[in-house]
Structure formats: C-alpha cells, structure tokens
Write a protein that holds these residues in place. Structure first.
Motif, PDB file in Angstrom:
ATOM      1  N   ASP A  39      82.078  41.087  54.410  1.00  0.00           N
ATOM      2  CA  ASP A  39      80.975  40.715  53.793  1.00  0.00           C
ATOM      3  C   ASP A  39      80.303  39.412  54.067  1.00  0.00           C
ATOM      4  N   ALA A  40      81.201  38.473  54.310  1.00  0.00           N
ATOM      5  CA  ALA A  40      80.426  37.169  55.030  1.00  0.00           C
ATOM      6  C   ALA A  40      79.432  37.405  56.164  1.00  0.00           C
ATOM      7  N   LEU A  42      78.011  40.353  57.056  1.00  0.00           N
ATOM      8  CA  LEU A  42      76.702  41.003  56.531  1.00  0.00           C
ATOM      9  C   LEU A  42      75.716  40.116  55.807  1.00  0.00           C
ATOM     10  N   ARG A  43      76.316  38.856  55.296  1.00  0.00           N
ATOM     11  CA  ARG A  43      75.560  38.103  54.354  1.00  0.00           C
ATOM     12  C   ARG A  43      74.710  37.001  55.557  1.00  0.00           C
ATOM     13  N   ILE A  44      75.512  36.770  56.694  1.00  0.00           N
ATOM     14  CA  ILE A  44      74.990  35.961  57.758  1.00  0.00           C
ATOM     15  C   ILE A  44      74.184  36.662  58.593  1.00  0.00           C
ATOM     16  N   CYS A  45      74.284  37.864  58.670  1.00  0.00           N
ATOM     17  CA  CYS A  45      73.396  38.529  59.405  1.00  0.00           C
ATOM     18  C   CYS A  45      72.000  38.790  58.641  1.00  0.00           C
ATOM     19  N   GLN A  46      71.924  39.072  57.282  1.00  0.00           N
ATOM     20  CA  GLN A  46      70.708  38.948  56.451  1.00  0.00           C
ATOM     21  C   GLN A  46      70.275  37.702  56.495  1.00  0.00           C
ATOM     22  N   GLU A  47      70.774  36.685  56.496  1.00  0.00           N
ATOM     23  CA  GLU A  47      70.148  35.050  56.296  1.00  0.00           C
ATOM     24  C   GLU A  47      69.683  34.642  57.747  1.00  0.00           C
TER      25      GLU A  47
END
Length: 131
Positions: A39-40, A42-47
């Motif tokens: 989850d973390a 995926l979040r970093i890859c989006q940001e």
C-alpha cells in the motif's frame, strides 16, 4: 560517492534488509525510500517519479508478485523497472517474478557488487555494454 538524481523505492518488510539495501544505494549516490508494504509502495509510486522499484517477493499482506502485477497494469508505473528480491532461488519462483513483470531477480542475501550491476543495467540499459 557519485551523485545521482535517480530515485529508488525499496519495498522490504525486513527492517535489517531494508536498511542494508538503502544504505548501499545511498552510498552509490541514489535517492532512496524504503517502505514495508504494498500500500505504501503504491502511494509513493503515484506521488513521485520512481526510477526503479525493488520488491521483496515475501512481503506480508499483498505479496510481492501481486504488487508487481499492480505496478505493471497501472499506466503511471507500467514502464518502471522492477527488481525482485527473494531468499528463494527456485526456478519456478524466478519465472513467476519475470512473468509478473520484474525485469531482474536477485537472491538475498546478495553480493553488493551484483546489486550495483543490476541496478545500473535497469536504470541505464543503453549505457551498459554486453561482455
């Protein structure tokens, strides 16, 4: 130490392996962030714009292979190279990682020189010549 503007995300739930890997990459001049779960990651890859994702296949929760699949189907990350980490050298595990979308595979614990070579090849494939 050489400076690099390349950003590497390490997805590893073993704190010692995450710290060792991040330390080694930082010594090589990379910007590094470590996270413990998918989850973390995926979040970093989006940001952020990530140049390489290193993923432990034995993650708790969403497994490494599933994370690789998710990164491959996401338009924002489908071209981001992925290096799979695992303590399992079995051919079927390696094949599953490549089939999921990993561009390379590294058995842990690893030789730091091998890690450096694989990362150089994944981040700048046009600059590495075959020997």
């Amino acid at each position: 130490m050489r400076e690099s503007n390349h950003f590497i995300l390490v997805v590893e739930d073993d704190p010692l392996m995450a710290d060792i890997t991040a330390f080694r990459l930082e010594l090589l001049g990379f910007r590094v962030e470590t996270v413990e779960n998918a989850d973390a990651a995926l979040r970093i890859c989006q940001e952020h714009s990530v140049d390489l994702v290193i993923i432990d296949l034995e993650l708790a929760g969403l497994k490494g292979l599933e994370l690789i699949n998710q990164l491959q189907i996401d338009e924002a990350t489908h071209e981001t190279p992925i290096l799979a980490f695992s303590t399992d050298p079995a051919l079927d595990v390696v094949q599953k990682a490549f089939k999921a979308g990993a561009k390379d595979y590294l058995v842990t614990p690893y030789d730091p020189a091998v890690l450096e070579h694989k990362i150089a090849r994944l981040i700048s494939p046009e600059q590495v010549t075959s020997k």
